[in-house]
Scaffold this active site. Structure first.
Site, mmCIF file in Angstrom:
data_model
loop_
_atom_site.group_PDB
_atom_site.id
_atom_site.type_symbol
_atom_site.label_atom_id
_atom_site.label_comp_id
_atom_site.label_asym_id
_atom_site.label_seq_id
_atom_site.Cartn_x
_atom_site.Cartn_y
_atom_site.Cartn_z
ATOM 1 N N CYS A 1 0.849 -1.195 0.000
ATOM 2 C CA CYS A 1 0.000 0.000 0.000
ATOM 3 C C CYS A 1 0.887 1.248 0.000
ATOM 4 O O CYS A 1 1.279 1.749 1.064
ATOM 5 C CB CYS A 1 -0.932 0.009 1.206
ATOM 6 N N GLU B 1 -23.565 2.511 1.644
ATOM 7 C CA GLU B 1 -23.826 1.107 1.948
ATOM 8 C C GLU B 1 -22.660 0.228 1.514
ATOM 9 O O GLU B 1 -22.313 -0.742 2.180
ATOM 10 C CB GLU B 1 -25.117 0.658 1.251
#
Length: 340
Positions: A73, A310
């Protein structure tokens, strides 16, 4: 869409983050649609990385660099490299893992195991770190004394020009903080826990060692109050207002634990197949087990009508379920070491 009260809450949280660290990272910004969880997350991050604790601040950010590098990352490696220097970390450590103090290098193996195959975490790993501690501490004290003497001599010779040069070198070091510098054995990755031809790994049964009954109290003993902060995060992410039913959230949580070798005797795993469609299971497993390979994850077709908030909620569930799984393996190994 967030109401005004939630927007004000997020704005206040971001202001606090700006005061604390000087910036609001992209990860936190993605969580803005869930202020309740964001507050819990930022509180934990601040406590671990900035408040008084058993480790010096540069050590904490360097460990964060090691963890982020394990999954390649670049963003988080860059972020924590900058913070590492901001709190007084030695720029030479950013040359790579071999330049770090021995105590940090000793964490490389367990960092690798917890990141990819946490079920391999054993009491022997903890024993190996303690057995090495006395020798390492002595070497570090000698090295630190020598470094401090050299730094005092160096300060007497420094000029404004040299200081400017050092700053430029540090900035360059951050920009080229290649994640591969901070890991070993780059080919080590997630392997299927449940292989029919390799059934020698024992399933981790939550009834024998759970976060609520065992892990929570132990981690609080090791690092005062961190258990409360982590527990609040776990509870927060599972109780967020959502279109997802409690049964679906539980299925996601237990499915992630299952692929990492953790099972609940009182849970009907038939619900996982009933509630999680195949494309959703593939997505969840990819994000949980291969995060470095999911730069542009393929979202399930069933997500098409869902709001962004969501979708983010599902990702937060994945992140926290995986974190708890790694903690359970690590804390169980520490418990076994303590009673051995």
């Amino acid at each position: 869409v967030m109401v005004n009260g939630e927007k004000e809450r997020v704005s206040l949280l971001f202001m606090k983050a700006l005061v604390s660290t000087g910036s609001v990272d992209a990860v936190s910004q993605q969580m803005a649609s869930h202020p309740q969880y964001l507050e819990s997350f930022l509180r934990t991050q601040h406590y671990i990385l900035h408040m008084d604790g058993p480790l010096p601040l540069p050590y904490r950010h360097y460990i964060a660099i090691m963890a982020a590098a394990r999954h390649h990352c670049n963003y988080l490696v860059y972020l924590h490299s900058a913070q590492f220097l901001r709190v007084g970390g030695d720029p030479l450590w950013l040359q790579g893992l071999e330049a770090a103090p021995p105590r940090l290098r000793l964490l490389d193996h367990i960092n690798k195991v917890l990141a990819h195959q946490p079920w391999l975490t054993a009491c022997s790993h903890i024993q190996s770190l303690d057995s090495s501690c006395d020798i390492v501490c002595l070497k570090e004290r000698i090295q630190k004394s020598q470094e401090e003497r050299e730094k005092r001599e160096e300060r007497l010779l420094q000029t404004q020009t040299l200081q400017q040069t050092d700053m430029e070198e540090e900035e360059e070091m951050i920009c080229f903080a290649d994640p591969t510098r901070f890991i070993t054995d780059p080919d080590f990755c997630y392997q299927e826990f449940a292989r029919r031809e390799e059934d020698h790994f024992q399933v981790f049964r939550v009834q024998d060692y759970s976060w609520e009954d065992h892990g929570f109290s132990l981690v609080n003993r090791l690092y005062s109050d961190i258990g409360h902060l982590l527990d609040d995060r776990f509870r927060s992410v599972t109780t967020l207002p959502s279109l997802h039913s409690p049964d679906l959230k539980r299925a996601i949580w237990n499915y992630i634990h299952c692929v990492l070798g953790i099972r609940y005797d009182d849970y009907d795993y038939g619900e996982v197949n009933q509630l999680l469609e195949r494309d959703l299971k593939l997505y969840i497993k990819a994000v949980a087990c291969f995060p470095d390979a999911t730069k542009t994850p393929v979202c399930p077709l069933s997500w098409a009508p869902l709001k962004t908030s969501e979708r983010i909620h599902v990702n937060l569930l994945i992140m926290e379920a995986r974190l708890q799984a790694e903690l359970l393996y690590a804390l169980r190994a520490i418990t076994q070491y303590m009673i051995a």
